[in-house]
Design a protein around this motif. Structure first.
Motif, PDB file in Angstrom:
ATOM      1  N   PRO A   1      44.618  45.978  49.717  1.00  0.00           N
ATOM      2  CA  PRO A   1      44.131  45.564  48.399  1.00  0.00           C
ATOM      3  C   PRO A   1      44.083  46.736  47.426  1.00  0.00           C
ATOM      4  N   VAL A   2      44.297  46.442  46.173  1.00  0.00           N
ATOM      5  CA  VAL A   2      44.183  47.455  45.132  1.00  0.00           C
ATOM      6  C   VAL A   2      43.208  46.943  44.077  1.00  0.00           C
ATOM      7  N   TYR A   3      42.520  47.869  43.452  1.00  0.00           N
ATOM      8  CA  TYR A   3      41.484  47.537  42.476  1.00  0.00           C
ATOM      9  C   TYR A   3      41.633  48.425  41.248  1.00  0.00           C
ATOM     10  N   THR A   4      41.251  47.872  40.115  1.00  0.00           N
ATOM     11  CA  THR A   4      41.149  48.724  38.945  1.00  0.00           C
ATOM     12  C   THR A   4      39.948  49.645  39.127  1.00  0.00           C
ATOM     13  N   ASP A   5      40.013  50.820  38.543  1.00  0.00           N
ATOM     14  CA  ASP A   5      38.999  51.843  38.803  1.00  0.00           C
ATOM     15  C   ASP A   5      37.582  51.364  38.505  1.00  0.00           C
ATOM     16  N   SER A   6      37.429  50.562  37.471  1.00  0.00           N
ATOM     17  CA  SER A   6      36.084  50.187  37.036  1.00  0.00           C
ATOM     18  C   SER A   6      35.353  49.271  38.011  1.00  0.00           C
ATOM     19  N   VAL A   7      36.059  48.701  38.978  1.00  0.00           N
ATOM     20  CA  VAL A   7      35.405  47.797  39.923  1.00  0.00           C
ATOM     21  C   VAL A   7      35.428  48.322  41.351  1.00  0.00           C
ATOM     22  N   LYS A   8      36.068  49.449  41.580  1.00  0.00           N
ATOM     23  CA  LYS A   8      36.134  50.001  42.937  1.00  0.00           C
ATOM     24  C   LYS A   8      34.733  50.255  43.482  1.00  0.00           C
ATOM     25  N   GLY A   9      34.535  49.831  44.710  1.00  0.00           N
ATOM     26  CA  GLY A   9      33.233  50.005  45.335  1.00  0.00           C
ATOM     27  C   GLY A   9      32.250  48.889  45.025  1.00  0.00           C
ATOM     28  N   ARG A  10      32.591  48.035  44.064  1.00  0.00           N
ATOM     29  CA  ARG A  10      31.690  46.938  43.694  1.00  0.00           C
ATOM     30  C   ARG A  10      32.300  45.570  43.985  1.00  0.00           C
ATOM     31  N   PHE A  11      33.622  45.450  43.824  1.00  0.00           N
ATOM     32  CA  PHE A  11      34.312  44.175  44.023  1.00  0.00           C
ATOM     33  C   PHE A  11      35.153  44.247  45.296  1.00  0.00           C
ATOM     34  N   THR A  12      35.262  43.102  45.963  1.00  0.00           N
ATOM     35  CA  THR A  12      36.095  43.009  47.154  1.00  0.00           C
ATOM     36  C   THR A  12      36.927  41.735  47.094  1.00  0.00           C
ATOM     37  N   ILE A  13      38.235  41.896  47.261  1.00  0.00           N
ATOM     38  CA  ILE A  13      39.134  40.745  47.298  1.00  0.00           C
ATOM     39  C   ILE A  13      39.409  40.395  48.759  1.00  0.00           C
TER      40      ILE A  13
END
Length: 117
Positions: free
Chosen positions: A57-69
């Motif tokens: 999975p890849v995340y935009t920086d602003s949600v890393k550590g907070r959102f999980t797909i």
């Protein structure tokens, strides 16, 4: 016919959590990736998180550590677990799929997430 239906949006206080779901139907085996995008008030639509068939999975920086797909293949459903929500996370969240393409070319109708301060 590919259909993507989001659910789970709502109003939450800052610091709270929500889990969005995306029920998918009609996706062929050639689906390259699925992901989440969002569009805040007076903002451009932006990528939030995504996962290809073979990649992590890849995340935009602003949600890393907070959102999980995540995905439940048995239920043909994708999820976005959102924790430690901030007012700047307020947006319409869209589920998307890249079918027979490396670009996202199928979209759900969106679900509103509002985070109050």
């Amino acid at each position: 016919q590919v259909q993507l239906v989001e659910a789970g949006g709502g109003l939450v206080q800052a610091g709270g959590s929500l889990r969005l779901s995306c029920a998918a139907s009609g996706l062929p085996s050639s689906t390259y990736a699925m992901g989440w995008f969002r569009q805040g008030p007076e903002k451009e639509r932006e990528f939030v998180a995504g996962a290809s068939r073979s990649g992590s999975p890849v995340y935009t920086d602003s949600v890393k550590g907070r959102f999980t797909i995540s995905r439940d293949n048995a239920k043909n459903t994708m999820y976005l677990e959102m924790n430690s929500l901030k007012p700047e996370d307020t947006a319409v969240y869209y589920c998307a799929a890249a079918v027979r393409s490396v670009q996202y070319n199928y979209w759900g109708q969106g679900t509103q997430v509002t985070v109050s301060s």
